[in-house]
Write a protein that holds these residues in place. Structure first.
Motif, PDB file in Angstrom:
ATOM      1  N   ALA A 186      24.677  42.212  40.693  1.00 46.30           N
ATOM      2  CA  ALA A 186      25.619  41.106  40.635  1.00 46.30           C
ATOM      3  C   ALA A 186      24.901  39.777  40.691  1.00 46.30           C
ATOM      4  O   ALA A 186      23.780  39.680  41.172  1.00 46.30           O
ATOM      5  CB  ALA A 186      26.586  41.218  41.805  1.00 46.30           C
ATOM      6  N   ALA A 187      25.585  38.748  40.189  1.00 47.35           N
ATOM      7  CA  ALA A 187      25.106  37.393  40.414  1.00 47.35           C
ATOM      8  C   ALA A 187      25.262  37.091  41.911  1.00 47.35           C
ATOM      9  O   ALA A 187      26.059  37.727  42.586  1.00 47.35           O
ATOM     10  CB  ALA A 187      25.939  36.425  39.588  1.00 47.35           C
ATOM     11  N   ARG A 213      27.392  31.963  43.468  1.00 50.61           N
ATOM     12  CA  ARG A 213      27.622  31.661  42.059  1.00 50.61           C
ATOM     13  C   ARG A 213      28.929  32.292  41.565  1.00 50.61           C
ATOM     14  O   ARG A 213      29.655  31.712  40.762  1.00 50.61           O
ATOM     15  CB  ARG A 213      26.447  32.188  41.225  1.00 50.61           C
ATOM     16  CG  ARG A 213      26.018  31.180  40.162  1.00 50.61           C
ATOM     17  CD  ARG A 213      24.724  31.560  39.514  1.00 50.61           C
ATOM     18  NE  ARG A 213      24.873  32.657  38.590  1.00 50.61           N
ATOM     19  CZ  ARG A 213      23.849  33.411  38.171  1.00 50.61           C
ATOM     20  NH1 ARG A 213      22.636  33.188  38.637  1.00 50.61           N
ATOM     21  NH2 ARG A 213      24.046  34.385  37.322  1.00 50.61           N
ATOM     22  N   ARG A 214      29.215  33.493  42.086  1.00 51.93           N
ATOM     23  CA  ARG A 214      30.464  34.163  41.677  1.00 51.93           C
ATOM     24  C   ARG A 214      31.667  33.355  42.143  1.00 51.93           C
ATOM     25  O   ARG A 214      32.621  33.145  41.395  1.00 51.93           O
ATOM     26  CB  ARG A 214      30.529  35.571  42.274  1.00 51.93           C
ATOM     27  CG  ARG A 214      29.377  36.464  41.894  1.00 51.93           C
ATOM     28  CD  ARG A 214      29.666  37.919  42.181  1.00 51.93           C
ATOM     29  NE  ARG A 214      29.996  38.221  43.554  1.00 51.93           N
ATOM     30  CZ  ARG A 214      29.157  38.762  44.444  1.00 51.93           C
ATOM     31  NH1 ARG A 214      27.907  39.019  44.104  1.00 51.93           N
ATOM     32  NH2 ARG A 214      29.557  39.037  45.656  1.00 51.93           N
ATOM     33  N   ALA A 244      32.068  30.125  40.246  1.00 51.89           N
ATOM     34  CA  ALA A 244      32.619  30.397  38.915  1.00 51.89           C
ATOM     35  C   ALA A 244      34.121  30.641  39.007  1.00 51.89           C
ATOM     36  O   ALA A 244      34.903  30.125  38.206  1.00 51.89           O
ATOM     37  CB  ALA A 244      31.922  31.612  38.295  1.00 51.89           C
ATOM     38  N   GLN A 245      34.535  31.417  39.999  1.00 50.75           N
ATOM     39  CA  GLN A 245      35.960  31.726  40.134  1.00 50.75           C
ATOM     40  C   GLN A 245      36.757  30.474  40.508  1.00 50.75           C
ATOM     41  O   GLN A 245      37.868  30.269  40.018  1.00 50.75           O
ATOM     42  CB  GLN A 245      36.157  32.836  41.186  1.00 50.75           C
ATOM     43  CG  GLN A 245      37.572  33.391  41.233  1.00 50.75           C
ATOM     44  CD  GLN A 245      37.973  34.056  39.937  1.00 50.75           C
ATOM     45  OE1 GLN A 245      37.128  34.565  39.188  1.00 50.75           O
ATOM     46  NE2 GLN A 245      39.253  34.058  39.631  1.00 50.75           N
ATOM     47  N   PHE A 271      37.218  28.467  37.477  1.00 49.71           N
ATOM     48  CA  PHE A 271      38.135  29.172  36.592  1.00 49.71           C
ATOM     49  C   PHE A 271      39.586  28.944  37.035  1.00 49.71           C
ATOM     50  O   PHE A 271      40.461  28.654  36.231  1.00 49.71           O
ATOM     51  CB  PHE A 271      37.789  30.667  36.641  1.00 49.71           C
ATOM     52  CG  PHE A 271      38.462  31.495  35.595  1.00 49.71           C
ATOM     53  CD1 PHE A 271      38.030  31.468  34.286  1.00 49.71           C
ATOM     54  CD2 PHE A 271      39.521  32.324  35.932  1.00 49.71           C
ATOM     55  CE1 PHE A 271      38.631  32.246  33.325  1.00 49.71           C
ATOM     56  CE2 PHE A 271      40.131  33.110  34.973  1.00 49.71           C
ATOM     57  CZ  PHE A 271      39.689  33.071  33.665  1.00 49.71           C
ATOM     58  N   ARG A 315      40.635  25.171  36.671  1.00 47.10           N
ATOM     59  CA  ARG A 315      40.827  24.820  35.276  1.00 47.10           C
ATOM     60  C   ARG A 315      42.127  25.423  34.742  1.00 47.10           C
ATOM     61  O   ARG A 315      42.837  24.801  33.965  1.00 47.10           O
ATOM     62  CB  ARG A 315      39.631  25.310  34.458  1.00 47.10           C
ATOM     63  CG  ARG A 315      39.346  24.430  33.278  1.00 47.10           C
ATOM     64  CD  ARG A 315      37.979  24.655  32.736  1.00 47.10           C
ATOM     65  NE  ARG A 315      37.653  26.084  32.669  1.00 47.10           N
ATOM     66  CZ  ARG A 315      36.563  26.557  32.097  1.00 47.10           C
ATOM     67  NH1 ARG A 315      35.692  25.728  31.584  1.00 47.10           N
ATOM     68  NH2 ARG A 315      36.313  27.842  32.069  1.00 47.10           N
ATOM     69  N   HIS A 324      39.798  41.954  38.212  1.00 50.80           N
ATOM     70  CA  HIS A 324      38.820  41.135  38.933  1.00 50.80           C
ATOM     71  C   HIS A 324      38.253  41.880  40.128  1.00 50.80           C
ATOM     72  O   HIS A 324      37.098  41.719  40.473  1.00 50.80           O
ATOM     73  CB  HIS A 324      39.458  39.827  39.399  1.00 50.80           C
ATOM     74  CG  HIS A 324      39.425  38.752  38.348  1.00 50.80           C
ATOM     75  ND1 HIS A 324      39.470  39.030  37.014  1.00 50.80           N
ATOM     76  CD2 HIS A 324      39.349  37.417  38.443  1.00 50.80           C
ATOM     77  CE1 HIS A 324      39.411  37.898  36.337  1.00 50.80           C
ATOM     78  NE2 HIS A 324      39.347  36.907  37.171  1.00 50.80           N
ATOM     79  N   THR A 359      35.200  43.933  39.409  1.00 51.37           N
ATOM     80  CA  THR A 359      33.943  43.273  39.062  1.00 51.37           C
ATOM     81  C   THR A 359      33.215  42.923  40.364  1.00 51.37           C
ATOM     82  O   THR A 359      33.786  43.063  41.449  1.00 51.37           O
ATOM     83  CB  THR A 359      34.200  41.972  38.274  1.00 51.37           C
ATOM     84  OG1 THR A 359      34.750  41.010  39.166  1.00 51.37           O
ATOM     85  CG2 THR A 359      35.149  42.192  37.113  1.00 51.37           C
ATOM     86  N   PRO A 360      31.982  42.442  40.270  1.00 48.07           N
ATOM     87  CA  PRO A 360      31.265  42.100  41.498  1.00 48.07           C
ATOM     88  C   PRO A 360      31.981  41.037  42.330  1.00 48.07           C
ATOM     89  O   PRO A 360      31.690  40.868  43.513  1.00 48.07           O
ATOM     90  CB  PRO A 360      29.923  41.563  40.980  1.00 48.07           C
ATOM     91  CG  PRO A 360      29.743  42.218  39.662  1.00 48.07           C
ATOM     92  CD  PRO A 360      31.119  42.334  39.082  1.00 48.07           C
ATOM     93  N   LEU A 361      32.934  40.324  41.726  1.00 50.57           N
ATOM     94  CA  LEU A 361      33.662  39.307  42.470  1.00 50.57           C
ATOM     95  C   LEU A 361      34.383  39.935  43.659  1.00 50.57           C
ATOM     96  O   LEU A 361      34.331  39.401  44.775  1.00 50.57           O
ATOM     97  CB  LEU A 361      34.673  38.625  41.543  1.00 50.57           C
ATOM     98  CG  LEU A 361      35.480  37.481  42.131  1.00 50.57           C
ATOM     99  CD1 LEU A 361      34.581  36.318  42.493  1.00 50.57           C
ATOM    100  CD2 LEU A 361      36.556  37.037  41.145  1.00 50.57           C
ATOM    101  N   GLY A 362      35.044  41.060  43.423  1.00 54.88           N
ATOM    102  CA  GLY A 362      35.752  41.751  44.496  1.00 54.88           C
ATOM    103  C   GLY A 362      36.988  40.999  44.954  1.00 54.88           C
ATOM    104  O   GLY A 362      37.255  39.882  44.519  1.00 54.88           O
ATOM    105  N   ARG A 399      30.240  48.050  42.479  1.00 44.37           N
ATOM    106  CA  ARG A 399      30.913  47.219  41.471  1.00 44.37           C
ATOM    107  C   ARG A 399      29.987  46.659  40.388  1.00 44.37           C
ATOM    108  O   ARG A 399      30.355  46.676  39.215  1.00 44.37           O
ATOM    109  CB  ARG A 399      31.657  46.065  42.151  1.00 44.37           C
ATOM    110  CG  ARG A 399      32.976  46.481  42.761  1.00 44.37           C
ATOM    111  CD  ARG A 399      33.752  45.243  43.175  1.00 44.37           C
ATOM    112  NE  ARG A 399      34.649  45.537  44.270  1.00 44.37           N
ATOM    113  CZ  ARG A 399      34.531  45.012  45.477  1.00 44.37           C
ATOM    114  NH1 ARG A 399      33.563  44.167  45.755  1.00 44.37           N
ATOM    115  NH2 ARG A 399      35.395  45.330  46.408  1.00 44.37           N
ATOM    116  N   MET A 405      29.587  36.860  36.604  1.00 42.30           N
ATOM    117  CA  MET A 405      29.593  37.662  37.830  1.00 42.30           C
ATOM    118  C   MET A 405      28.342  38.537  37.946  1.00 42.30           C
ATOM    119  O   MET A 405      28.120  39.177  38.963  1.00 42.30           O
ATOM    120  CB  MET A 405      30.837  38.559  37.861  1.00 42.30           C
ATOM    121  CG  MET A 405      32.144  37.801  37.798  1.00 42.30           C
ATOM    122  SD  MET A 405      32.327  36.767  39.258  1.00 42.30           S
ATOM    123  CE  MET A 405      33.427  35.496  38.629  1.00 42.30           C
TER     124      MET A 405
END
Lengths: 260, 309
Positions: free
Chosen positions: A15-16, A20-21, A24-25, A28, A31, A106, A109-112, B77, B105
């Motif tokens: 994952a990033a 950073r995750r 980004a969220q 997102f 916006r 979502h 994904t690594p966001l969790g 994940r 991600m």
């Protein structure tokens, strides 16, 4: 290229980084709200129109306790703006995201789930900054001169109010059908704005609403914003009420939120 | 033998007390496409959702890359790509933004441009997700599932609602993933999809696995040739079976739907001759008579029944 085409990747890059995750969220989410026409109308245009209406329409007569109309009404309009973003807009967006499977996707994904919720809350705060700047500039142009000591205290009030109303938004979004959320979130905003101690101070409300409004998160936020900007103080009672609502609603949302 | 990419043992999942998945076992390996095939309501999606950490099993064990999808979600994940049946794409953003967002991600995502080109996303990159057609959304969802270079990809009905061109683009990408060593687990009820793509087919019905193997295993597990006959309903199957019996074989006759018959087991030229003679004696006209290899669809329908549900 690997010589054995079936050899699995030895080490997955993964994952990033978490920060950073979440950033980004946050971008997102913010916006998505700021680019959506209806959302922008509810979160920015309506509060500004409410401000201008309350200040300029003299037919609406209130006892401003010696304050100018703009000084009297602006804190309540800012409280309303916070509610539109942290409650109405967030409830509706999350309800439709839930219905459309966005929350589930979502969360794979690594966001969790935690990253998703953090991103949503931070996204709300970003939008609130935009709202407060726009409304603040408009109010300033209309002659608003807030108590300078109150600016920091108002930040505390905004954060506490956002916590309470985002919890309510997630509770509603995670338990009701999306169409029902659309109706409930708009209706609740309207009722609280008028009779919940937001635009009009609790002590100007009729009958028992004077006391009930002080127990509502809307009234607590409204009173806190007024006290901050008008007298440079933060009423302890408002803080207690907002923290209690956050705890109760957050507990409810955590227990009852259905991802499917 | 390396650890399987996906290992499910005795999985049980109930909704309101009703078992939707009822003791299901499944193994999927790296570098293979595993197709979970079954009628609607068979428990395919629920099984996949348990692998994705979206549902908590009521019983049984689920391991993905040797990890527990719920307890080890954090570690798992980044290595797993998911394409949900209902998309899960936010509707208010542009297609390209959505894909770029998901790519952020991951530490080392696939280049978004290249992936977009592969799946023909460029044509609608600046269109909001809300305005995309079903097939375009599916392609975008697939791109989002694989942009993080997963080691395991769960694709729930990946080519549903797609035109033939899109479907072939998707199939090509799935084959490429497999060749890169990805374990692809897909659900489908499209026979040609399973037949074309899958290295391993798992047929699921009523929440359990009722057959599995390669497509070749499955279609060859019964006799190679099947004779299909359409004629008047209610033919006397017992006497027909006797008439078709030869020294070398005893074909089995079934009326799989009113007026629709199959003959399996040692079907040869003599079987066809005997059948037409038998029909002529009774003045019955065959409106269709074909002899061919059983398809996966035949096997599937034989296994899961032909009644609508």
């Amino acid at each position: 290229m690997s010589t054995d085409e079936h050899a699995p990747r030895a080490v997955h890059a993964g994952a990033a980084p978490a920060r950073r995750r979440v950033v980004a969220q946050t971008r997102f989410e913010a916006r998505a709200i700021l680019r959506n026409g209806e959302q922008l109308l509810v979160t920015v245009v309506v509060p500004v129109l409410a401000l201008v209406g309350l200040v300029k329409v003299e037919a609406f007569d209130v006892d401003t306790a010696g304050l100018s109309r703009i000084d009297f009404f602006t804190p309540g309009v800012l409280a309303l703006a916070v509610m539109t973003t942290s409650f109405t807009s967030q409830a509706i967006a999350s309800a439709f995201d839930r219905r459309n499977g966005v929350l589930r996707l979502h969360s794979t994904t690594p966001l969790g789930r935690r990253g998703l919720l953090t991103g949503k809350v931070l996204g709300v705060l970003v939008v609130e900054v935009v709202q407060i700047v726009v409304i603040g500039v408009a109010a300033f142009a209309l002659g608003w001169r807030p108590d300078a000591r109150g600016v920091l205290l108002s930040v505390v009030a905004v954060v506490l109010g956002t916590a309470a109303f985002t919890s309510l938004a997630l509770l509603v979004a995670g338990t009701l059908r999306a169409e029902a959320v659309l109706a409930v979130a708009n209706l609740a905003l309207l009722l609280l704005a008028v009779a919940g101690g937001v635009l009009v101070p609790a002590d100007r409300l009729p009958g028992p609403m004077q006391h009930i409004a002080l127990l509502l998160p809307s009234g607590a936020l409204g009173e806190a914003m007024r006290a901050a900007f008008q007298t440079g103080t933060l009423p302890p009672w408002s803080v207690v009420v907002l923290v209690a609502w956050t705890a109760a609603l957050g507990w409810g949302a955590a227990r009852l939120f259905r991802w499917h | 033998m390396p650890t399987p990419a996906v290992e499910i043992a005795g999985l049980v999942k109930r909704y309101d007390g009703r078992a939707v998945v009822d003791g299901l076992d499944l193994v999927a390996h790296q570098g293979r496409v595993t197709a979970v095939l079954g009628p609607n309501g068979a428990g395919k999606t629920t099984t996949i959702e348990c692998c994705e950490g979206l549902r908590r099993p009521d019983d049984g064990v689920v391991r993905v890359l040797g990890l527990d999808p719920l307890a080890d979600a954090h570690e798992l994940r980044p290595q797993v790509g998911v394409m949900l049946q209902d998309g899960g794409l936010p509707t208010g953003v542009r297609a390209a933004e959505m894909l770029e967002h998901v790519a952020r991600m991951y530490a080392d995502p696939r280049p978004v441009d290249e992936l977009s080109e592969r799946l023909g996303l460029g044509a609608f990159a600046r269109t909001t997700v809300r305005r995309l057609s079903g097939g375009q959304r599916q392609r975008l969802a697939l791109a989002a599932a694989v942009v993080g270079r997963p080691r395991v990809a769960f694709l729930d009905e990946p080519s549903a609602g797609m035109d033939p061109q899109s479907r072939h683009a998707v199939w090509d990408l799935v084959r490429e993933l497999r060749d890169e060593g990805v374990a692809v687990v897909l659900t489908t009820h499209l026979m040609d999809e399973a037949e074309d793509l899958a290295d391993h087919v798992v047929v699921v019905d009523h929440g359990v696995v009722i057959a599995e193997g390669s497509v070749r295993d499955l279609v060859a597990s019964a006799d190679d040739r099947t004779l299909r006959l359409d004629a008047t309903p209610g033919l006397d199957l017992a006497t027909l079976a006797v008439a078709l019996r030869t020294s070398g074989s005893a074909p089995e006759v079934n009326e799989i739907a009113p007026g629709s018959y199959t003959v399996v087991g040692g079907v040869d030229a003599r079987t066809v001759a005997a059948l037409t003679a038998w029909l002529a004696e009774r003045d019955v006209l065959a409106t269709r008579l074909t002899v061919g290899r059983r398809t996966l669809e035949d096997v599937f329908l034989d296994l899961t029944g032909r009644t609508l549900r």
